[in-house]
Motif scaffolding. Structure first.
Motif, PDB file in Angstrom:
ATOM      1  N   VAL A   1       7.826  56.213  18.785  1.00 41.76           N
ATOM      2  CA  VAL A   1       6.548  56.042  19.481  1.00 41.76           C
ATOM      3  C   VAL A   1       5.741  54.917  18.842  1.00 41.76           C
ATOM      4  O   VAL A   1       5.131  54.098  19.543  1.00 41.76           O
TER       5      VAL A   1
ATOM      6  N   ILE B   1      -2.734  60.720  16.755  1.00 42.66           N
ATOM      7  CA  ILE B   1      -1.724  61.121  17.746  1.00 42.66           C
ATOM      8  C   ILE B   1      -0.775  62.148  17.127  1.00 42.66           C
ATOM      9  O   ILE B   1      -0.367  62.010  15.975  1.00 42.66           O
TER      10      ILE B   1
ATOM     11  N   ILE C   1       2.955  63.984  17.931  1.00 40.32           N
ATOM     12  CA  ILE C   1       4.150  64.007  18.762  1.00 40.32           C
ATOM     13  C   ILE C   1       4.709  65.422  18.767  1.00 40.32           C
ATOM     14  O   ILE C   1       5.115  65.941  17.721  1.00 40.32           O
TER      15      ILE C   1
ATOM     16  N   VAL D   1       1.366  63.940  22.484  1.00 37.82           N
ATOM     17  CA  VAL D   1       2.434  63.349  23.282  1.00 37.82           C
ATOM     18  C   VAL D   1       3.649  64.278  23.288  1.00 37.82           C
ATOM     19  O   VAL D   1       4.270  64.487  22.248  1.00 37.82           O
TER      20      VAL D   1
ATOM     21  N   TYR E   1       7.255  64.656  23.499  1.00 35.04           N
ATOM     22  CA  TYR E   1       8.273  63.612  23.365  1.00 35.04           C
ATOM     23  C   TYR E   1       9.668  64.092  23.753  1.00 35.04           C
ATOM     24  O   TYR E   1      10.089  65.183  23.373  1.00 35.04           O
TER      25      TYR E   1
ATOM     26  N   ALA F   1       4.358  59.409  29.178  1.00 32.85           N
ATOM     27  CA  ALA F   1       3.389  59.777  28.141  1.00 32.85           C
ATOM     28  C   ALA F   1       2.873  58.540  27.424  1.00 32.85           C
ATOM     29  O   ALA F   1       1.682  58.435  27.114  1.00 32.85           O
ATOM     30  N   ILE F   2       3.789  57.599  27.141  1.00 32.92           N
ATOM     31  CA  ILE F   2       3.377  56.364  26.477  1.00 32.92           C
ATOM     32  C   ILE F   2       2.408  55.586  27.356  1.00 32.92           C
ATOM     33  O   ILE F   2       1.394  55.053  26.888  1.00 32.92           O
TER      34      ILE F   2
ATOM     35  N   ILE G   1      -1.216  57.059  27.326  1.00 35.12           N
ATOM     36  CA  ILE G   1      -2.063  56.812  26.163  1.00 35.12           C
ATOM     37  C   ILE G   1      -2.385  55.328  25.980  1.00 35.12           C
ATOM     38  O   ILE G   1      -3.242  54.968  25.179  1.00 35.12           O
TER      39      ILE G   1
END
Length: 208
Positions: free
Chosen positions: A20, A129, A131, A184, A186, A193-194, A197
């Protein structure tokens, strides 16, 4: 002068933090100068112990990390000073004595399993953040990494996972999700998701 933005990425072992972080640097912030550092580089030096003794250490506990040095480096990078990030030798469980030069940048990304748990690190972040990755996926990824990249034996990997990795995740890492600004979920190919954000990160990075 543009404000330096510090992004912290937490999550369990082998959750995809580095993946990420790389996506953020290469896709979301491709027009910014970005430096990436990892908490994995800041383990305390255990060169005074033999290998068998090192294998019994709890590397998933905050006491195994040089928190003071991490904070010192974050503060220097925040002031646009370059730092020398240590290189940790995972095959020997000790610091290699070598470093990587990290240039001052507009954005600093720090990833680490305990990065949101440790208050002194957490309070230095502009964006936090977490994950979130299924336990079985993390274990499989860790198993493949430690056998292929770190030369570990299967029984040692399983023993470490059951003895320290999983308990410390439940005690320290998982609860730190409450400190995250962005969570997020993952899995391979989860570009949605990427993308979600991206706008949030860009707005904070470009905010004067």
């Amino acid at each position: 002068m543009k404000k330096v933005t510090i992004i912290i990425i937490a999550g369990g072992s082998a959750s995809g933090k580095t993946t990420v972080a790389t996506k953020i640097a290469n896709e979301i912030l491709k027009d910014e100068s970005v430096s990436h550092i990892s908490m994995d580089s800041y383990y305390k030096n255990f060169a005074n112990l033999n290998f068998e003794e090192k294998q019994k250490l709890n590397f998933d506990h905050p006491n195994s990390m040089d928190i003071d040095l991490i904070c010192e480096h974050l503060d220097k990078l925040k002031q646009r000073e370059s730092v020398e990030m240590p290189i940790y030798d995972f095959t020997k469980h000790e610091q290699s004595g070598k470093t990587i030069h990290i240039e001052a940048s507009d954005v600093i990304i720090l990833d680490g399993i305990l990065s949101l748990h440790v208050e002194e690190i957490r309070k230095r972040a502009d964006i936090k953040i977490f994950i979130r990755t299924d336990d079985d996926i993390r274990f499989i990824r860790r198993l493949m990494r430690d056998t292929n990249e770190r030369g570990r034996k299967l029984e040692d990997i399983v023993d470490q996972y059951l003895t320290t990795v999983r308990p410390m995740y439940k005690y320290f890492v998982e609860p730190s999700i409450d400190y995250a600004d962005i969570i997020v979920p993952y899995y391979e190919g989860n570009n949605i998701a990427i993308d979600l954000i991206a706008t949030k990160i860009k707005s904070l990075v470009n905010k004067d």
